[in-house]
Design an enzyme around this catalytic site. Structure first.
Site, short mmCIF file in Angstrom:
data_model
loop_
_atom_site.label_atom_id
_atom_site.label_comp_id
_atom_site.label_asym_id
_atom_site.label_seq_id
_atom_site.Cartn_x
_atom_site.Cartn_y
_atom_site.Cartn_z
N HIS A 452 0.83 -1.21 0.00
CA HIS A 452 0.00 0.00 0.00
C HIS A 452 0.87 1.26 0.00
O HIS A 452 0.67 2.17 -0.81
CB HIS A 452 -0.90 -0.05 1.25
CG HIS A 452 -1.71 1.18 1.51
ND1 HIS A 452 -3.08 1.17 1.48
CD2 HIS A 452 -1.36 2.45 1.84
CE1 HIS A 452 -3.54 2.38 1.77
NE2 HIS A 452 -2.50 3.17 2.00
N GLU A 453 1.83 1.31 0.91
CA GLU A 453 2.64 2.53 1.06
C GLU A 453 3.66 2.69 -0.07
O GLU A 453 3.78 3.77 -0.65
CB GLU A 453 3.36 2.53 2.41
CG GLU A 453 2.45 2.46 3.63
CD GLU A 453 1.52 3.65 3.77
OE1 GLU A 453 1.70 4.66 3.07
OE2 GLU A 453 0.58 3.56 4.58
N HIS A 457 0.88 4.31 -2.86
CA HIS A 457 1.12 5.76 -2.84
C HIS A 457 2.37 6.15 -3.64
O HIS A 457 2.47 7.29 -4.11
CB HIS A 457 1.27 6.24 -1.40
CG HIS A 457 0.01 6.18 -0.60
ND1 HIS A 457 -1.20 6.64 -1.07
CD2 HIS A 457 -0.23 5.69 0.66
CE1 HIS A 457 -2.13 6.45 -0.14
NE2 HIS A 457 -1.57 5.87 0.91
N GLU A 510 -6.46 6.65 -1.11
CA GLU A 510 -6.35 5.47 -0.24
C GLU A 510 -6.92 4.25 -0.94
O GLU A 510 -6.40 3.14 -0.81
CB GLU A 510 -7.07 5.71 1.08
CG GLU A 510 -6.43 6.78 1.97
CD GLU A 510 -4.98 6.50 2.30
OE1 GLU A 510 -4.56 5.32 2.29
OE2 GLU A 510 -4.24 7.48 2.56
#
Length: 730
Positions: A452-453, A457, A510
């Site tokens: 995810h990070e 992103h 997100e």
């Protein structure tokens, strides 16, 4: 009118868990411990700003509770209360409410932004206040605070149930007379001036102007956070007219609280381990002193160059989740010690990232020209000041830095297991799925956070016009994969993701990052990096999907406001959207059925279809998310995202009706009790760590030890008086 208060109270069995950092801190040198201590002091003092950012009454509620608890031990307050006919349950509820206000930095939940009210009668609350030593020592002062918050403490009027613009919520990022249209005007002005609003609030007044037909004009004061209060042409702007309104930029917001932030950063700088850290802190100090956002950006540029430090920290006005206009940042500060073992796994993921990026469902045209390898570390948090503690962070949030210079990823390693421990029966799943969730949920979440990070992103390109006839993409030949046509939308010079996507932007991003995590968790090589192979790896991938989709309704609906049809938490909306996408995929891949009418549901995921039906559904959706983001195509993005965010009352998945079933089974979110650091002796450099029992009394004591002086509550009261005319309406 009967109001369901269940979403607005914290129950007497509210779980409190310890955020353990003892082992991490003991491994540091004395100089490193001093660095941690002063950074923590800066973070905690700055964290008081969040009370002012949360609601008009939060500073006064905190001040009241603070004065009560510093005046006497909790057991003495309890004895006095019981003698005054307060019941044991009522006194416990008073403690629970106090814990909620302290840990959320105000009377609204950090997850969901819904108001917290005391779970005891108003008369009992007031009795406890009036038998306290604080009241006996200064009844006039305490009564005055009580009178000012008496109504709002318990009020659940429609515009007070959750955070948001007036008529739909409450906010202190804008004065009470501001609407969404006012927020749009202010955002347009800041974009016109080429400025960003991370460290700002806005207050509107209407003044006489005889030059106008109706004799009135709106004046918007954009107030920057800073120690210094005087005008300075480098950061402030005199009044000017824009779109039939007047705007001015001033500074000095939160000045008294930022004095302590700066003072402790100056002390921390003396113990920094290298020149980059010293220069970084110098920039942060300048930022908080002057209000210059450019100084914070330059500090962030230095921060991403500080590779592999033993102690990681970041501080400032960071996340924009709670601003109803999506651009103003909440204060946040964290200090953490690097967990070397887990960080090695994340470092391997970084080093191999370029293997996995091409597996994402968009072409290289929509990807950054060069992958900017970030520092990716697992951290044991010592201090996290703000409204809540996340599990992972990808910062800085400044577009121009993230796109061209880089970023850092951090996974908060001691937060994840603390948040997930003591999980009992998991509602709405089969026994077999519950067993797998119990066994692998924490491990799978570590994988999801990593993906995810870093690759969520950290990937994707914004297509921009860089000059009159220049672009950062091949405008002549590049095609839109969704239409086959040319790229007809892009970011104009001066536009940013936040300015274009506004309030929707946080949840949309997100969702994109969560989708990347799901999509790439199907790659065996990713699982091997984290040390998982064979059946265990397969189980972890399945639990990752199952856990996220389960969270998309079992937890998410606490964050949905039926009265306004809005979501009040970015991640929850994102997970619900992904659940809707997977349900829409059909082929019985994901299903939710009502197993007992009106009382129970069951979620099933066909794990044999993860790599086929699931991958295609998430991949197709992820492509749309990325293309619309890259092009700045807000219209298409909004139309798609709002459709999946709807909560239908009929059809095969009547979520509006099922919400009642879900909320009846909800479990309270855990509250963390954090340790404090102290310097032992007035002339000593010996830093000691004090930890606390995971109880209501332990958490309250941690806050009283953190702020042992009445000066803290007096400052908050003073700041409330300064701003009250902006928020109190007749």
């Amino acid at each position: 009118m009967n109001i369901d208060t269940s979403l607005h109270i914290l129950p007497n069995n509210q779980p409190i868990v310890t955020l353990d950092c003892d082992v991490a801190l003991k491994a540091l040198t004395q100089e490193e411990k001093l660095y941690v201590h002063y950074l923590s002091q800066a973070a905690w003092h700055g964290g008081l700003i969040v009370l002012i950012q949360t609601s008009p009454e939060s500073p006064l509620i905190f001040a009241l509770l603070h004065k009560i608890y510093i005046a006497e031990p909790i057991n003495e307050l309890k004895d006095s209360s019981l003698r005054a006919n307060v019941t044991e349950d009522e006194f416990t509820a008073f403690l629970v409410y106090s814990c909620g206000v302290f840990s959320n930095s105000g009377n609204y939940k950090s997850m969901g932004d819904t108001k917290i009210i005391p779970n005891l009668p108003k008369t009992a609350f007031e009795t406890i206040v009036k038998v306290s030593k604080a009241y006996n020592n200064n009844s006039a002062e305490i009564q005055d605070i009580l009178d000012k918050i008496s109504h709002t403490l318990y009020s659940l009027d429609d515009n007070e149930k959750a955070l948001g613009f007036r008529n739909k919520g409450i906010t202190t990022y804008f004065s009470a007379n501001c609407t969404k249209e006012d927020g749009d005007k202010v955002n347009a002005f800041m974009e016109h001036k080429g400025l960003e609003s991370y460290n700002a609030r806005c207050f509107k007044t209407t003044v006489n102007d005889l030059a106008l037909s109706d004799g009135k004009v709106d004046v918007y004061e954009i107030r920057l956070a800073s120690v210094e209060t005087s005008d300075d042409p480098r950061v402030t702007l005199p009044e000017e007219t824009f779109q039939n309104a007047k705007f001015k930029i001033t500074r000095g917001d939160y000045s008294k609280l930022l004095v302590d932030v700066v003072e402790n950063l100056v002390k921390a700088k003396e113990h920094a381990s290298n020149q980059i850290e010293k220069d970084m802190l110098a920039k942060y100090i300048d930022h908080f002193r002057t209000g210059s956002l450019e100084d914070h950006k330059n500090g962030s540029r230095l921060w991403i160059k500080d590779k592999g430090p033993a102690i990681e920290t970041y501080i400032g006005f960071i996340e924009t989740y709670r601003d109803p206009a999506g651009q103003r940042g909440e204060f946040e500060g964290f200090v953490a010690v690097v967990n070397r073992i887990m960080s090695e796994k994340f470092a391997t993921l970084v080093n191999r990232a370029e293997e996995f990026i091409p597996k994402l469902p968009w072409s290289k045209d929509f990807e950054k020209d060069t992958f900017l390898r970030p520092d990716f570390t697992s951290l044991d948090v010592v201090t996290f000041a703000g409204s809540g503690i996340p599990s992972g962070i990808n910062i800085p949030n400044y577009d121009e830095i993230r796109q061209a210079e880089g970023f850092k990823n951090v996974s908060l390693g001691n937060v994840i297991p603390a948040h997930m421990k003591d999980v009992r029966g998991i509602a709405f799943l089969s026994e077999a799925d519950q067993e797998l969730m119990q066994k692998y949920r924490t491990i799978s979440f570590e994988v999801q956070v990593g993906l995810h990070e870093l690759l969520g992103h950290g990937t994707g390109k914004l297509l921009k016009q860089t000059g009159p006839n220049t672009y950062n993409f091949d405008r002549e030949n590049m095609k839109n994969p969704l239409t086959g046509g040319n790229i007809d939308k892009f970011f104009l010079k001066g536009e940013t993701y936040d300015s274009k996507f506004g309030a929707m932007g946080s949840s949309y991003e997100e969702c994109r990052a969560e989708a990347v995590g799901l999509y790439l968790s199907l790659e065996n090589e990713v699982l091997r990096i984290f040390g998982h192979e064979g059946q265990v790896a397969s189980d972890i991938t399945y639990v990752n999907w199952l856990s996220l989709l389960w969270t998309g309704f079992a937890k998410a609906f606490e964050m949905y406001q039926p009265s306004t049809g809005t979501w009040s938490q970015a991640h929850s909306q994102a997970r619900y959207v992904l659940l809707r996408v997977c349900l829409e995929a059909g082929e019985n891949f994901v299903n939710v059925v009502e197993t007992e009418e009106g009382t129970n549901l069951r979620l099933t995921v066909d794990r044999s279809k993860l790599a086929t039906v699931g991958k295609k559904a998430i991949g197709d959706f992820l492509l749309k998310l990325q293309v619309y983001k890259s092009m700045g195509d807000v219209e298409s993005a909004k139309k798609m995202y709002e459709r999946y965010s709807e909560v239908p009352n009929d059809g095969p998945y009547p979520w509006a009706r099922w919400r009642n079933i879900i909320l009846a089974r909800k479990e309270p979110r855990k509250i963390f009790v954090q340790s404090n650091t102290f310097i032992e002796g007035s002339n000593s450099n010996n830093v000691v760590l004090k930890s606390y029992e995971p109880t209501f009394a332990g958490l309250i004591q941690s806050w009283i030890d953190r702020f042992p002086s009445s000066n803290t509550s007096q400052t908050l009261i003073e700041l409330w008086h300064k701003d009250k005319h902006h928020f109190i309406t007749n």
